[in-house]
Scaffold this active site. Structure first.
Site, PDB file in Angstrom:
ATOM      1  N   ARG A 293       0.803  -1.217   0.000  1.00 58.65           N
ATOM      2  CA  ARG A 293       0.000   0.000   0.000  1.00 58.65           C
ATOM      3  C   ARG A 293       0.847   1.284   0.000  1.00 58.65           C
ATOM      4  NH1 ARG A 293      -4.919  -0.187   2.424  1.00 58.65           N
ATOM      5  NH2 ARG A 293      -4.215  -2.042   3.533  1.00 58.65           N
ATOM      6  N   CYS A 361     -25.648  -3.735  -8.308  1.00 54.96           N
ATOM      7  CA  CYS A 361     -26.930  -4.026  -7.678  1.00 54.96           C
ATOM      8  C   CYS A 361     -26.747  -4.510  -6.256  1.00 54.96           C
ATOM      9  CB  CYS A 361     -27.677  -5.048  -8.511  1.00 54.96           C
ATOM     10  SG  CYS A 361     -28.083  -4.379 -10.107  1.00 54.96           S
TER      11      CYS A 361
HETATM   12  C1  LIG Z   1       2.577 -11.125   4.243  1.00 60.51           C
HETATM   13  C2  LIG Z   1       2.224  -9.787   3.746  1.00 60.51           C
HETATM   14  N1  LIG Z   1       3.222  -8.953   3.382  1.00 60.51           N
HETATM   15  C3  LIG Z   1       2.956  -7.717   2.907  1.00 60.51           C
HETATM   16  C4  LIG Z   1       1.656  -7.253   2.795  1.00 60.51           C
HETATM   17  C5  LIG Z   1       1.435  -5.882   2.257  1.00 60.51           C
HETATM   18  O1  LIG Z   1       0.770  -5.077   3.169  1.00 60.51           O
HETATM   19  P1  LIG Z   1       0.609  -3.533   2.873  1.00 60.51           P
HETATM   20  O2  LIG Z   1       0.022  -3.389   1.525  1.00 60.51           O
HETATM   21  O3  LIG Z   1      -0.308  -3.072   3.937  1.00 60.51           O
HETATM   22  O4  LIG Z   1       1.958  -2.918   2.970  1.00 60.51           O
HETATM   23  C6  LIG Z   1       0.598  -8.081   3.193  1.00 60.51           C
HETATM   24  C7  LIG Z   1      -0.782  -7.605   3.082  1.00 60.51           C
HETATM   25  O5  LIG Z   1      -1.747  -8.218   3.335  1.00 60.51           O
HETATM   26  C8  LIG Z   1       0.891  -9.387   3.664  1.00 60.51           C
HETATM   27  O6  LIG Z   1      -0.083 -10.220   4.048  1.00 60.51           O
END
Ligand SMILES: Cc1ncc(COP(=O)(O)O)c(C=O)c1O
Length: 439
Positions: A293, A361
């Site tokens: 993210r 929907c």
């Molecule tokens: C094992 C693992 N690593 C990395 C991430 C990436 O998380 P983020 O997008 O919140 O940085 C996730 C997200 O679910 C994850 O499960």
């Protein structure tokens, strides 16, 4: 919310991203449209990499491709010298098609199938993050048959509850992921992994959750992991070469969100690892992290065309867009909040409070509740901000809507990196019945 990256408002009151007028992008590529600010993806990546370089630690920053995976993104991650976290053969296939350096691919997942493991072995991926005993045996058998020695990390659940939505909180004991530290499974997993001829146990992995705003959980994770490793050291004399602390670094979706900066996350993590390892006079491990993210989230904007507007006097005005939960399921899935503006009226002051509805929907297909916007008209272009993570990657064809196109913008140029789906794409795998039954 202040605009991020290269997003600006030009003299005509239009939103521009990467020097491209959002109105022109909507016209050229259609809506809904995912627009990614390439410079901002690169900047976010470099902030992680530079912060680690300053720490003096050996490191890998593995982009978590689940946040947004396509060939162009894997290419960009490779150019930025990131590693790649993949969780399925589909993400792996995408990375391989992009020519991503295979030794920097880390294979995750709580139920990797035999087919997926075979594909990863064939490709020689850099590392397997083993999640459970079933996978450990399966991977070892397949590696033995292929006569390959593989790098392995073990995913542990450290028993940490971070303050985030329960569906994106993963470090607590009651989780489908990983080997529990407190129930003895983690210790057993280390013993098993060390005994396996085909495994090179690099170290351990923890991921405590997602959209985390402060550093407390990471500090706690390092301490719990170190305390666990002290027991491992005592019982087995084993020390990790690599410590993978996962992803989860939060971003601002609205002005209510106030995460610490990327640099602060890295600085705290490296300081804590340095302190706990130095205290014990142990060689410092390599640190890996997996941001998803925080690399792509604020670099994405979704453009929609506004269609119907339903005013319920004294109650609410529903403003409907030409997409919704099919291109962004997060609001429906975990009440995620977003900010937005009218791309063609970006410099006008707010004039009304409306709620943004999707076209699916489902009553729950709402993108934003109660947002102040200038007077909204059908035909306006709505730009929902910070949709770069878990939007396209969680998109669906519900109601047989076609998945939108994705463009990367930079220096006034827009590059189509994923085409909009066609009607033909929607029925590509459908088969007409050979014999129609008589009615
Ligand atoms: C094992 C693992 N690593 C990395 C991430 C990436 O998380 P983020 O997008 O919140 O940085 C996730 C997200 O679910 C994850 O499960």
């Amino acid at each position: 919310m202040p605009l991020s990256g290269t997003s600006r408002i030009d003299g005509r009151g239009h939103l521009t991203i990467g020097g491209c007028d959002a109105m022109e992008l909507a016209k050229e590529f259609g809506t809904p449209l995912y627009v990614y600010d390439e410079a901002l993806i690169r900047q976010n990546s470099r902030r992680f990499v530079e912060s680690f370089k300053q720490s003096g630690f050996a490191f890998q920053v593995a982009y978590a491709s689940k946040a947004f995976s396509c060939i162009a993104m894997a290419q960009l991650a490779a150019e930025e010298n990131l590693s790649l976290d993949v969780v399925s053969s589909g993400e792996l296939y995408t990375a391989l098609q992009a020519g991503f350096p295979v030794e920097r691919i880390h294979f995750h997942g709580n139920n990797k199938t035999e087919e997926e493991l075979r594909m990863a072995l064939e490709a020689n991926v850099g590392c397997y993050v083993v999640d459970n005993f079933y996978e450990m045996e399966l991977l070892h058998d397949l590696a033995s048959t292929a006569n390959k020695r593989v790098n392995v990390m073990l995913r542990l659940t450290p028993g940490i509850e971070v303050h985030t939505h329960e569906y994106i909180s993963t470090g607590q004991e009651d989780s489908k992921f990983g080997f529990g530290v407190s129930d003895g499974q983690a210790m057993q997993a280390i013993q098993h992994a060390l005994a396996k001829k085909q495994f090179n146990l690099l170290g351990i992995h923890v991921h405590i959750g997602s959209q985390i705003f402060d550093t407390t959980g990471f500090v706690q994770a390092v301490r719990i992991v170190r305390a666990f490793l002290d027991r491992v050291h005592e019982e087995m004399g084993y020390e990790v070469q690599v410590l993978n602390l996962g992803g989860g670094f939060g971003i601002s979706y609205t002005s209510e969100d106030d995460p610490v900066a990327i640099e602060a996350f890295v600085e705290t993590i490296t300081r804590e690892v340095a302190a706990t390892w130095d205290e014990r006079d142990l060689p410092r491990p390599e640190i890996w992290i997996e941001p998803g993210r925080s690399i792509v989230g604020n670099a994405g904007t979704t453009l929609y065309t506004i269609g119907s507007i339903k005013e319920i006097p004294g109650i609410r005005t529903y403003v409907a867009v030409d997409g919704g939960m099919t291109d962004n399921i997060r609001p429906a899935l975990y009440q995620a909040k977003y900010d937005a503006l009218l791309a063609n009226k970006a410099s006008l002051p707010p004039a009304e409070t409306v709620s943004i509805a999707g076209k699916c929907c489902e009553s729950g297909d709402m993108l934003i509740w109660d947002i102040a916007l200038p007077k909204v008209n059908s035909g306006d272009i709505l730009a929902v901000l910070s949709t770069g993570a878990y939007g396209y990657s969680m998109a669906s064809n519900y109601n047989r809507l076609r998945r939108p196109a994705v463009v990367f913008v930079q220096d006034g140029e827009a590059e189509l990196v994923v085409e909009r789906e066609t009607y033909e794409d929607l029925i590509r795998k459908d088969r007409k019945r050979a014999v129609l039954s008589q009615i």
